[in-house]
Scaffold this motif. Structure first.
Motif, short mmCIF file in Angstrom:
data_model
loop_
_atom_site.label_atom_id
_atom_site.label_comp_id
_atom_site.label_asym_id
_atom_site.label_seq_id
_atom_site.Cartn_x
_atom_site.Cartn_y
_atom_site.Cartn_z
N GLU A 193 3.99 14.76 3.08
CA GLU A 193 3.21 13.56 3.31
C GLU A 193 4.12 12.46 3.87
O GLU A 193 5.31 12.40 3.52
CB GLU A 193 2.58 13.06 2.00
CG GLU A 193 1.54 14.01 1.43
CD GLU A 193 0.89 13.44 0.18
OE1 GLU A 193 1.31 12.33 -0.22
OE2 GLU A 193 0.00 14.08 -0.37
N PRO A 194 3.61 11.60 4.75
CA PRO A 194 4.43 10.52 5.29
C PRO A 194 4.88 9.56 4.19
O PRO A 194 4.14 9.33 3.21
CB PRO A 194 3.51 9.83 6.29
CG PRO A 194 2.12 10.19 5.85
CD PRO A 194 2.23 11.57 5.26
N VAL A 195 6.07 9.02 4.32
CA VAL A 195 6.60 8.09 3.33
C VAL A 195 5.87 6.75 3.46
O VAL A 195 5.77 6.19 4.55
CB VAL A 195 8.12 7.89 3.55
CG1 VAL A 195 8.66 6.86 2.57
CG2 VAL A 195 8.84 9.21 3.41
N GLN A 196 5.34 6.25 2.34
CA GLN A 196 4.60 4.99 2.32
C GLN A 196 5.50 3.89 1.77
O GLN A 196 5.90 3.95 0.60
CB GLN A 196 3.34 5.11 1.46
CG GLN A 196 2.33 6.13 1.94
CD GLN A 196 1.70 5.72 3.27
OE1 GLN A 196 1.64 4.54 3.60
NE2 GLN A 196 1.24 6.71 4.03
N PRO A 197 5.87 2.91 2.59
CA PRO A 197 6.76 1.85 2.10
C PRO A 197 6.03 0.82 1.24
O PRO A 197 4.80 0.69 1.32
CB PRO A 197 7.25 1.20 3.40
CG PRO A 197 6.10 1.36 4.33
CD PRO A 197 5.48 2.70 4.00
N ALA A 198 6.80 0.11 0.42
CA ALA A 198 6.25 -1.01 -0.33
C ALA A 198 6.21 -2.23 0.59
O ALA A 198 7.22 -2.60 1.19
CB ALA A 198 7.12 -1.31 -1.54
N THR A 199 5.04 -2.83 0.75
CA THR A 199 4.88 -3.96 1.67
C THR A 199 4.03 -5.06 1.04
O THR A 199 3.32 -4.83 0.04
CB THR A 199 4.20 -3.53 2.98
OG1 THR A 199 2.86 -3.08 2.69
CG2 THR A 199 4.98 -2.41 3.66
N TYR A 200 4.10 -6.23 1.64
CA TYR A 200 3.26 -7.33 1.20
C TYR A 200 1.80 -7.10 1.60
O TYR A 200 0.89 -7.65 0.96
CB TYR A 200 3.75 -8.65 1.80
CG TYR A 200 5.10 -9.09 1.26
CD1 TYR A 200 5.23 -9.54 -0.05
CD2 TYR A 200 6.24 -9.05 2.05
CE1 TYR A 200 6.46 -9.94 -0.55
CE2 TYR A 200 7.48 -9.45 1.56
CZ TYR A 200 7.58 -9.89 0.26
OH TYR A 200 8.80 -10.28 -0.24
N ASP A 201 1.58 -6.27 2.62
CA ASP A 201 0.21 -5.91 2.99
C ASP A 201 -0.48 -5.23 1.81
O ASP A 201 -1.64 -5.52 1.50
CB ASP A 201 0.21 -4.96 4.20
CG ASP A 201 0.80 -5.60 5.44
OD1 ASP A 201 0.97 -6.83 5.44
OD2 ASP A 201 1.10 -4.87 6.39
N ASN A 202 0.23 -4.32 1.15
CA ASN A 202 -0.34 -3.61 0.00
C ASN A 202 -0.58 -4.56 -1.17
O ASN A 202 -1.56 -4.42 -1.90
CB ASN A 202 0.60 -2.49 -0.43
CG ASN A 202 0.76 -1.43 0.65
OD1 ASN A 202 -0.14 -1.19 1.45
ND2 ASN A 202 1.93 -0.78 0.68
N THR A 203 0.33 -5.53 -1.34
CA THR A 203 0.15 -6.51 -2.42
C THR A 203 -1.13 -7.30 -2.22
O THR A 203 -1.88 -7.55 -3.17
CB THR A 203 1.35 -7.47 -2.47
OG1 THR A 203 2.57 -6.73 -2.55
CG2 THR A 203 1.26 -8.39 -3.68
N LEU A 204 -1.42 -7.68 -0.97
CA LEU A 204 -2.65 -8.42 -0.69
C LEU A 204 -3.87 -7.56 -0.94
O LEU A 204 -4.87 -8.02 -1.49
CB LEU A 204 -2.64 -8.93 0.75
CG LEU A 204 -3.89 -9.69 1.21
CD1 LEU A 204 -4.10 -10.94 0.35
CD2 LEU A 204 -3.78 -10.09 2.68
N LYS A 205 -3.81 -6.29 -0.53
CA LYS A 205 -4.94 -5.39 -0.76
C LYS A 205 -5.25 -5.25 -2.25
O LYS A 205 -6.41 -5.26 -2.66
CB LYS A 205 -4.65 -4.03 -0.14
CG LYS A 205 -4.63 -4.02 1.39
CD LYS A 205 -4.25 -2.66 1.93
CE LYS A 205 -4.16 -2.66 3.45
NZ LYS A 205 -3.74 -1.36 4.00
N GLU A 206 -4.21 -5.12 -3.06
CA GLU A 206 -4.41 -5.01 -4.51
C GLU A 206 -5.01 -6.29 -5.08
O GLU A 206 -5.90 -6.24 -5.92
CB GLU A 206 -3.08 -4.70 -5.20
CG GLU A 206 -2.59 -3.27 -5.01
CD GLU A 206 -1.43 -2.96 -5.92
OE1 GLU A 206 -1.06 -3.83 -6.74
OE2 GLU A 206 -0.88 -1.84 -5.82
N ALA A 207 -4.50 -7.44 -4.61
CA ALA A 207 -5.02 -8.71 -5.10
C ALA A 207 -6.48 -8.91 -4.71
O ALA A 207 -7.29 -9.41 -5.50
CB ALA A 207 -4.17 -9.87 -4.56
N LYS A 208 -6.84 -8.50 -3.50
CA LYS A 208 -8.24 -8.59 -3.07
C LYS A 208 -9.14 -7.73 -3.95
O LYS A 208 -10.27 -8.12 -4.28
CB LYS A 208 -8.38 -8.16 -1.62
CG LYS A 208 -7.90 -9.16 -0.59
CD LYS A 208 -8.13 -8.63 0.82
CE LYS A 208 -7.75 -9.62 1.89
NZ LYS A 208 -7.99 -9.09 3.25
#
Length: 325
Positions: A193-208
């Motif tokens: 599977e492709p490596v998924q980095p930790a990003t601020y995009d993901n943080t926003l998605k979780e907060a939403k």
């Protein structure tokens, strides 16, 4: 029939109307009411000119095609606390200064003798100018008032600079993490599977996903900072809320404290100006705006310093994407 919109140029010319009315009121009203209440006329002219200055601010917002409160909207399409503070102090202080100066100019045309300052010689042979006498345009601003304006201006200039620097830095961090994850995926080959980095995009998605507010779906992010899609989404509540992907749904205590101190100071100083104006026996003797308490200026300076310090740090952390089902 389609509604006819006023162009930017039309709104821009509209600023001249309240500006001309300010000049007229300042020159005419205090002298008109001098026989009844000299100080009351000056105070009334000042209050009317505050309304005209707020109208000018609203017209500027309309000229920017961002509504009557457009002057408060920053590049992230959110209401800005530092902009609000600068507008409040500018309206109160500038309107008081302009009204006083215009009233004195108008009064000098009717009573020129009031502005002829006599000089006397003291026992030591030094010339001493008459107290509370100055030329019509010689209106003094207390030193602490200049200090306060400097604090507000520093905050208004520093706040967007710190925000832009944080957005640029955290966006670059996200790009580096994504680039590193892409290289890692190529290294592992196509089998896994492709490596998924930790990003601020993901943080926003979780907060939403965690907030029930439908307005959150309109938010985007630029690194660790959130922004809105359009100026029409800007709300006055923006000045109280966090501005990062992890705290945009929570009240920012530093902003609330700064807002309360600023509003208290503006209202208190406005009352002091009104009392000082209403108590004058002659416009010619009103040459200095009221002084600010030193303690109040110190507290406001500390509040602004804490606000800017808090803004300089990044509170959000990048989050890994949830595993795909």
């Amino acid at each position: 029939m389609a509604e006819k919109k006023i162009s930017k140029q039309g709104w821009g010319w509209g600023v001249l109307v309240p500006l001309a009315l300010m000049i007229f009121i300042g020159l005419w009203l205090p002298g008109r009411l001098e026989a009844i209440n000299p100080g009351g006329g000056l105070m009334l002219a000042w209050l009317i000119n505050i309304v005209f200055m707020l109208a000018i601010a609203a017209i500027i917002g309309m000229a920017l095609n961002k509504g009557p409160m457009g002057i408060l909207i920053d590049p992230r399409n959110m209401m800005s606390l530092s902009r609000l503070q600068m507008v409040l102090w500018t309206v109160v202080i500038l309107s008081a200064f302009v009204t006083t100066a215009l009233a004195r100019v108008g009064d000098s045309r009717v009573h020129p003798g009031r502005y002829v300052c006599e000089t006397t010689v003291d026992a030591e042979g030094n010339e001493v100018q008459e107290k509370d006498c100055a030329t019509p345009l010689d209106v003094n601003l207390p030193p602490l008032l200049w200090t306060l304006m400097g604090i507000s201006l520093t905050s208004a200039v520093s706040s967007p600079l710190l925000t832009a620097f944080k957005a640029q830095r955290t966006s670059e961090e996200d790009r580096r993490r994504k680039a590193a994850a892409g290289k890692a995926s190529l290294t592992l080959g196509g089998g896994g599977e492709p490596v998924q980095p930790a990003t601020y995009d993901n943080t926003l998605k979780e907060a939403k996903a965690e907030t029930p507010d439908p307005e959150a779906e309109k938010l985007k992010n630029e690194g660790a900072l959130v922004k809105k899609e359009s100026w029409t989404d800007a709300r006055l509540s923006d000045i109280f809320m966090g501005e990062e992907v992890a705290n945009f749904m929570y009240v920012d205590i530093a902003k609330v404290q700064n807002f309360l101190f600023s509003v208290f100071a503006v209202v208190a100083y406005g009352v002091a100006v009104a009392i000082a104006m209403s108590s004058v026996v002659s416009v010619a003797k009103f040459i200095t705006l009221p002084e600010l308490p030193q303690g109040l200026v110190a507290v406001i300076g500390i509040s602004h310093g804490g606000y800017l310090t808090d803004k300089a740090f990044t509170h959000a952390t990048p989050t890994e994407a949830p595993p795909q089902q």
